[in-house]
Design an enzyme around this catalytic site. Structure first.
Site, mmCIF file in Angstrom:
data_model
loop_
_atom_site.group_PDB
_atom_site.id
_atom_site.type_symbol
_atom_site.label_atom_id
_atom_site.label_comp_id
_atom_site.label_asym_id
_atom_site.label_seq_id
_atom_site.Cartn_x
_atom_site.Cartn_y
_atom_site.Cartn_z
ATOM 1 N N SER A 60 0.799 -1.226 0.000
ATOM 2 C CA SER A 60 0.000 0.000 0.000
ATOM 3 C C SER A 60 0.831 1.276 0.000
ATOM 4 C CB SER A 60 -0.904 -0.007 1.228
ATOM 5 O OG SER A 60 -1.428 1.277 1.470
ATOM 6 N N THR A 61 0.268 2.307 -0.632
ATOM 7 C CA THR A 61 0.923 3.617 -0.664
ATOM 8 C C THR A 61 1.002 4.241 0.728
ATOM 9 O OG1 THR A 61 -1.179 4.687 -1.165
ATOM 10 C CG2 THR A 61 0.217 4.133 -3.029
#
Lengths: 128, 395
Positions: A60-61
């Site tokens: 995930s970012t």
């Protein structure tokens, strides 16, 4: 070894090397710097104060914010060396001001070596 | 080729336009260098993700606060869902502590000039670019909808990189900003009729799983509503790395048609449904509105709930954007929904609200919602049509 600057800085420290990708969100405790991903090669080890060497980031970012949290908790890696830096780790290094270099043949580095990361010039060298 | 900057962009990078702008420009130029961009391009619209305090945490908020010291948006910028309805959070069971922290996040964005209505469907509430426009959006479902249905061009941005585009009005020219990277790579023939939003979610599950990051070209869909395309966009982006698709006769982009063809049948969709349906799921939570429900969907749900009563022990969230909720209040839909004991929840959704431990089983029409309900909240899930979801709530 000549690589490419991701974020500037020049440091010398002890290398912590893995051949496995790292997901900082969910894979690294933002308060302690410990790798908590189940079954990861570095599970239980802390990235804090190390020259952290791994192929590339995954996941995930939100991982960018984990690097920032580590920096604020003074538990961040001293520098990051990658084969290819992914956007999540790149953005994390920029916002946390962690020196980072990529395009390095990381198979030539070993855990425990003293390594100099001169991110300004994109150079990584083994000190001893 | 090296990344070339204009005089103004260099000034931003050197810090002549403030600290936050410099940091933002460092993010944009570094990503540009990593992906081999030759220049930066102006963007006209930004959508920022990473808004729920649940995901952001204190460190994320600290970063935003630092950027908000002197950072101001240069283009139209909207926000992704927060962890709660910013007004009615209390009756939805959100804690006082969480509400305070969530409010701090939204206030910080507002200080930077971000339009702080929190939604994953910015295109339904006034952030609607046109075909061919360059934009910088985070929120994978909106990215997919924009590239494919609207035809505005964006990469899959993360929270900080989208914010960086908001503060500089720029993005680096690489990836989906270049026409040659928007060409379909694999063709899927759909050999079954798709009628409901959950069908489109299941199709997204099948294609996302098969295509990975390759851009699909889809044939055999005769008709699709905006709501169905929104459901498909969310699902295909969740289950694959897809940021763009083509549907023959429906989406506007020009592309060559790939030779490699795969057929998708009703059986494939049934298999996808089986993977999203947990055995022994005890449904105590029903949520529709992932991505955020349109006014048309809310009108239909209000009709289904009118004069009925949600069964005790079941909680119903219909999630939407605040301007859509206001419209639903004006039209009397809100009253019909809430009188039945369901909630019309603005700003938030079941994927980003702090819900772990509160429920055991989710029924939804959204394949994407199933993914996050399982991964983040440890709920069991079932995917059904909207009508079946409402029926479950009433039984």
């Amino acid at each position: 070894m000549q690589g490419r600057k991701i974020f500037k800085g020049k440091v010398v420290g002890e290398a912590l090397v893995t051949g496995e990708d790292i997901s900082f969100y969910g894979g690294c405790d933002p308060e302690t710097g410990e790798i908590v991903e189940k079954g990861h090669h570095l599970e239980g080890k802390s990235v804090s104060g190390k020259i952290l060497v791994f192929p590339t980031g995954k996941g995930s970012t939100v991982g960018s914010y984990v690097l920032y949290a580590l920096k604020k908790a003074e538990k961040a890696p001293l520098a990051i060396v990658n084969r290819t830096t992914d956007p999540v780790v790149a953005v994390g290094c920029i916002i946390s001001e962690i020196p980072a270099v990529d395009q390095i043949d990381i198979s030539r580095l070993e855990t425990g070596q003293r390594v100099e990361v001169d991110a300004n010039n994109g150079v990584v060298s083994i000190v001893e | 080729m090296k990344l070339e900057l204009t005089k103004e962009e260099n000034e931003m990078l050197e810090g002549k336009q403030g600290k936050a702008t410099r940091k933002a420009m460092e993010i944009i130029t570094t990503l540009g260098e990593i992906y081999g961009a030759e220049k930066l391009i102006p963007v006209s619209s930004v959508q920022i993700a990473g808004v729920s305090y649940h995901n952001l945490g204190e460190a994320g908020l600290e970063f935003l606060s630092e950027m908000a010291e002197d950072g101001r948006t240069r283009v139209l910028t909207t926000l992704n869902p927060a962890g709660m309805d910013m007004e009615e959070w209390k009756k939805h069971g959100i804690s006082e502590d969480f509400a305070l922290d969530q409010q701090r996040v939204v206030d910080t964005f507002e200080k930077m000039g971000v339009i702080t209505t929190c939604t994953c469907t910015p295109y339904l509430i006034g952030n609607l670019p046109h075909y061919g426009e360059h934009i910088a959006w985070a929120e994978s479902s909106a990215v997919c909808f924009s590239n494919s249905v609207i035809g505005a061009l964006t990469n899959r941005e993360g929270g900080p990189s989208a914010l960086a585009s908001a503060l500089t009005g720029r993005t680096a020219e690489y990836g989906l900003h270049l026409p040659e990277n928007r060409i379909a790579e694999v063709k899927y023939e759909i050999d079954t009729d798709l009628t409901e939003t959950d069908d489109f979610g299941l199709l997204g599950h099948v294609i996302g799983g098969r295509t990975g990051r390759m851009i699909p070209y889809i044939t055999g869909i005769r008709h699709a509503t905006m709501e169905q395309l929104k459901s498909f966009s969310a699902s295909v982006a969740t289950y694959g790395g897809v940021a763009m698709f083509h549907i023959e006769g429906i989406t506007p982009n020009r592309t060559t048609i790939p030779e490699r063809t795969e057929v998708i049948t009703r059986e494939d969709l049934n298999k996808a449904r089986a993977t999203l349906d947990d055995e022994m799921a005890i449904i105590d939570f029903i949520s529709v509105g992932c991505p955020h429900a349109s006014i048309k969907e809310i009108a239909e749900i209000a009709q289904m709930l009118d004069g009925k009563q949600v069964t005790e022990g079941k909680t119903v969230w219909i999630t939407t954007a605040k301007p859509t909720k206001d419209l639903a209040i004006k039209m009397g839909y809100y009253d019909k929904i809430e009188r039945a004991g369901a909630f019309l929840v603005a700003d938030a959704c079941c994927a980003v609200a702090p819900l772990e431990g509160r429920f055991t089983g989710l029924m939804t029409d959204s394949a994407k919602a199933c993914f996050y309900a399982r991964g983040k909240n440890k709920f069991k899930t079932e995917i059904r049509t909207v009508a079946e979801c409402i029926k479950e709530a009433l039984s």
